[in-house]
Each structure stands twice: as structure tokens, then as C-alpha cells.
Design a protein around this motif. Structure first.
Motif, PDB file in Angstrom:
ATOM      1  N   GLU A  44       0.836  -1.198   0.000  1.00  0.00           N
ATOM      2  CA  GLU A  44       0.000   0.000   0.000  1.00  0.00           C
ATOM      3  C   GLU A  44       0.871   1.248   0.000  1.00  0.00           C
ATOM      4  OE1 GLU A  44      -3.291   2.084   2.943  1.00  0.00           O
ATOM      5  OE2 GLU A  44      -3.371  -0.085   2.607  1.00  0.00           O
ATOM      6  N   ARG A  45       0.640   2.147  -0.951  1.00  0.00           N
ATOM      7  CA  ARG A  45       1.358   3.424  -1.014  1.00  0.00           C
ATOM      8  C   ARG A  45       0.744   4.369   0.020  1.00  0.00           C
ATOM      9  NH1 ARG A  45       4.676   5.811  -5.089  1.00  0.00           N
ATOM     10  NH2 ARG A  45       5.336   7.829  -4.261  1.00  0.00           N
ATOM     11  N   ASP A  96       0.622   8.187   2.210  1.00  0.00           N
ATOM     12  CA  ASP A  96       0.849   9.630   2.157  1.00  0.00           C
ATOM     13  C   ASP A  96       1.035  10.097   3.603  1.00  0.00           C
ATOM     14  OD1 ASP A  96       0.707  12.396   2.052  1.00  0.00           O
ATOM     15  OD2 ASP A  96      -0.896  12.425   0.554  1.00  0.00           O
ATOM     16  N   TYR A  97       2.193  10.682   3.906  1.00  0.00           N
ATOM     17  CA  TYR A  97       2.479  11.083   5.281  1.00  0.00           C
ATOM     18  C   TYR A  97       1.508  12.143   5.800  1.00  0.00           C
ATOM     19  CZ  TYR A  97       6.851   8.459   5.537  1.00  0.00           C
ATOM     20  OH  TYR A  97       7.787   7.456   5.568  1.00  0.00           O
ATOM     21  N   PHE A 111       4.637   1.576   1.419  1.00  0.00           N
ATOM     22  CA  PHE A 111       5.719   2.205   0.652  1.00  0.00           C
ATOM     23  C   PHE A 111       5.494   3.699   0.622  1.00  0.00           C
ATOM     24  CE2 PHE A 111       7.631   3.211  -3.632  1.00  0.00           C
ATOM     25  CZ  PHE A 111       8.964   3.036  -3.223  1.00  0.00           C
ATOM     26  N   ASP A 112       6.545   4.476   0.978  1.00  0.00           N
ATOM     27  CA  ASP A 112       6.390   5.926   0.999  1.00  0.00           C
ATOM     28  C   ASP A 112       7.006   6.606  -0.219  1.00  0.00           C
ATOM     29  OD1 ASP A 112       9.116   5.840   1.387  1.00  0.00           O
ATOM     30  OD2 ASP A 112       9.116   6.855   3.336  1.00  0.00           O
ATOM     31  N   GLY A 113       7.410   5.812  -1.201  1.00  0.00           N
ATOM     32  CA  GLY A 113       8.044   6.344  -2.397  1.00  0.00           C
ATOM     33  C   GLY A 113       9.543   6.144  -2.412  1.00  0.00           C
ATOM     34  N   GLU A 114      10.120   5.878  -1.229  1.00  0.00           N
ATOM     35  CA  GLU A 114      11.557   5.655  -1.121  1.00  0.00           C
ATOM     36  C   GLU A 114      11.901   4.380  -0.356  1.00  0.00           C
ATOM     37  OE1 GLU A 114      13.443   9.056   0.551  1.00  0.00           O
ATOM     38  OE2 GLU A 114      12.943  10.387  -1.123  1.00  0.00           O
ATOM     39  N   LYS A 115      11.154   4.111   0.695  1.00  0.00           N
ATOM     40  CA  LYS A 115      11.460   2.941   1.516  1.00  0.00           C
ATOM     41  C   LYS A 115      10.169   2.245   1.928  1.00  0.00           C
ATOM     42  CE  LYS A 115      11.925   5.734   5.759  1.00  0.00           C
ATOM     43  NZ  LYS A 115      11.589   7.004   5.121  1.00  0.00           N
ATOM     44  N   TYR A 116      10.348   1.006   2.399  1.00  0.00           N
ATOM     45  CA  TYR A 116       9.220   0.166   2.770  1.00  0.00           C
ATOM     46  C   TYR A 116       9.049   0.134   4.288  1.00  0.00           C
ATOM     47  CZ  TYR A 116       9.483  -1.460  -2.038  1.00  0.00           C
ATOM     48  OH  TYR A 116       9.512  -1.523  -3.396  1.00  0.00           O
TER      49      TYR A 116
END
Length: 282
Positions: free
Chosen positions: A4-5, A7-8, A70-75
Motif C-alpha cells: 500500500e502506497r 501519504d504522510y 511504501f512511501d516512495g523511497e522505503k518500505y
């Protein structure tokens, strides 16, 4: 693999330390997620989720696992949130006068874990984990590692559950119930592999108060007092810390090898040398 992507903007930081950061969802109070301080491969993150699901299905109290995020850079990993939870480390840091009662609760939960039969077709043998640690310790020569491996193989086998990374930061409490978290090294084997974790830290973290504060939010004296009270509740009131640590010595030495691998720094000092003497006859 379900990823799941995230969003902070939907999350806020709920805690953190030297090993990672945890987050709570802003609008859904049932969700939390965690990210390690150092990027970890997706396969490792998924394996920990899978292990956590097996532990949860076994009936061992642990937060219900969700999926890899996943935050776009790390899991990272998502779990069902245990509302109002505090680690035993945090509780101890807030009131040292609770050391005995906390140690009693902790010991009871750990004893239940250590009397639970483990599914050997699902979980790994903890000895295999330590074989890997020994092989990966680039700070030690082959003769040292051969002795360590020989001693490891001489230790008794068991088919009970072990956490694999058992310390007061990885056990939490909420509404009177105790839960185990961070189950990436969950295995089957002898309970002494678990019990060696805290004394291995006490032997290794000499003059390193910052490590206790970063990991446990309290001082070495607090951790030592908790350990001494835990011993009484786990083994019985007639034993002493020295007697228990002599019994645990081979396991403490092996845990220190694992700590060397994790930190990339050679463990040194009189207390460490004492534990490594356990290898001499092998």
C-alpha cells in the motif's frame, strides 16, 4: 504481495528511537505503521509480516498484522493499532517503583510464550539464525567463529516458541493485556536464547547510558533492577543474578556476536571477554 502506497499527510509520528519511527493514522484510530531507521528490502519486510500473521494465528498476543507499505523511497509495515499501548521500557522509565510488578507481568507473559509449542514447519530453528550471525561476523577470525559454532551446536534443542529479540522495548501493555511486537526473528528453540538478550546488553553497554536512553528511555540502573526482579519471577526467588547469568553465559556470548553483526563494531571490555570465554572449550 500486497503493498500500500502511503501519504504522510494522513499520519502523525507516535514514537521513535534509534531503530525506527512509528506513526498513527490521523482519522482511523485502528491503524499504525512503522519504518526502520535504515532501509530494509521489501522481501525482509514481507517476511516479517508473514511471520507476524503466523504468530497471530497461533494465538500469541501480538498486534494484528496488515501489509507492507511504501512511501516512495522505503518500505514499512502496517498493523492494527493497540490503542493506549506502552512498552515495558516506557512504563519502567516513568516509574521505577513499578519495577517488581512490571517484571512479574513480563515474566508471566514470557513463560507462557516459552511453554507454547511452535510449528516447526512454519517457523525457523533459532540455531539457524545464530549460524548466520556467526558466519556474518567479519570482526572475528575463523578460529573464534569455529569455536562459537561448535558451542552453538552443543546447546540443547527445543520446539517451544522464542521471540528472538526479546527485551523490554519489544513487549507492550494496554488495558491490562501484554503483547509481543517486532517478530522478525520469531523462531523455535531453547528459551535461553530469549533470556540472554537483556544481560547481553548489560554486559556490552558499559559506560553507554545513551544506548539505554535511546532504546529503553531509562538508565542502566533501571534496566538492571528490572532484570533482577524478572529473574525472581521467572526462575524463582531463590536464584541470584550471578547464578542465572552463569547458566546463560553461552547464550549471552552468542547474542553478543549478533550485536557485533548488527552494529558492525567489535564488542570489547572485561564483561564481554568473560562471556566469550564460554567458547574456550570448543
Amino acid at each position: 504481495m500486497n503493498i500500500e502506497r502511503i501519504d504522510y499527510n494522513d499520519w502523525f509520528v507516535s514514537g521513535g528511537g534509534i531503530l525506527g519511527v512509528s506513526y498513527f493514522h490521523k482519522t482511523d484510530p485502528t491503524l499504525m505503521m512503522k519504518f526502520s531507521s535504515h532501509p530494509r528490502p521489501i522481501e525482509e519486510m514481507q517476511r516479517e509480516i508473514d511471520v507476524s500473521k503466523h504468530v497471530y494465528d497461533l494465538g500469541i498476543p501480538t498486534p494484528e498484522p496488515g501489509c507492507v507499505v511504501f512511501d516512495g523511497e522505503k518500505y514499512g509495515q502496517m498493523y492494527k493499532r493497540i490503542v493506549g499501548k506502552k512498552s515495558f521500557a516506557r512504563l519502567l522509565s516513568e516509574d521505577i517503583n513499578l519495577a517488581d510488578s512490571l517484571a512479574a507481568e513480563y515474566a508471566e507473559a514470557v513463560k507462557q510464550l516459552h511453554t507454547t509449542k511452535c510449528n516447526k514447519s512454519v517457523f525457523p530453528d533459532i540455531k539457524q539464525t545464530y549460524r548466520r550471525h556467526i558466519a556474518n561476523d567479519t570482526l572475528r577470525d575463523d578460529a573464534f567463529k569455529a569455536k562459537a559454532l561448535n558451542m552453538l551446536e552443543s546447546l540443547p534443542d527445543a520446539d517451544t516458541c522464542v521471540h528472538g529479540d526479546l527485551h523490554i522495548g519489544n513487549v507492550i501493555k494496554a488495558d491490562g493485556k501484554v503483547y509481543f511486537i517486532d517478530l522478525g526473528e520469531f523462531s523455535y528453540g531453547h528459551p535461553y536464547f530469549d533470556l540472554a538478550m537483556i544481560p547481553a546488553m548489560l554486559h556490552s553497554w558499559i559506560n553507554s547510558q545513551h544506548l539505554y536512553l535511546e532504546n529503553f528511555h531509562c538508565t542502566e540502573d533501571y534496566v538492571r533492577k528490572f532484570w533482577e526482579r524478572f529473574i525472581c519471577h521467572y526462575f524463582g526467588k531463590d536464584v541470584t543474578p550471578d547464578e542465572v547469568e552463569d547458566e546463560l553465559l553461552p547464550y549471552i556470548a552468542l547474542r553478543q556476536i549478533a550485536m557485533e553483526v548488527f552494529t558492525g563494531r567489535k564488542k570489547e571490555g572485561k564483561a564481554v571477554e568473560k562471556t566469550f570465554k564460554a567458547f574456550e572449550n570448543f
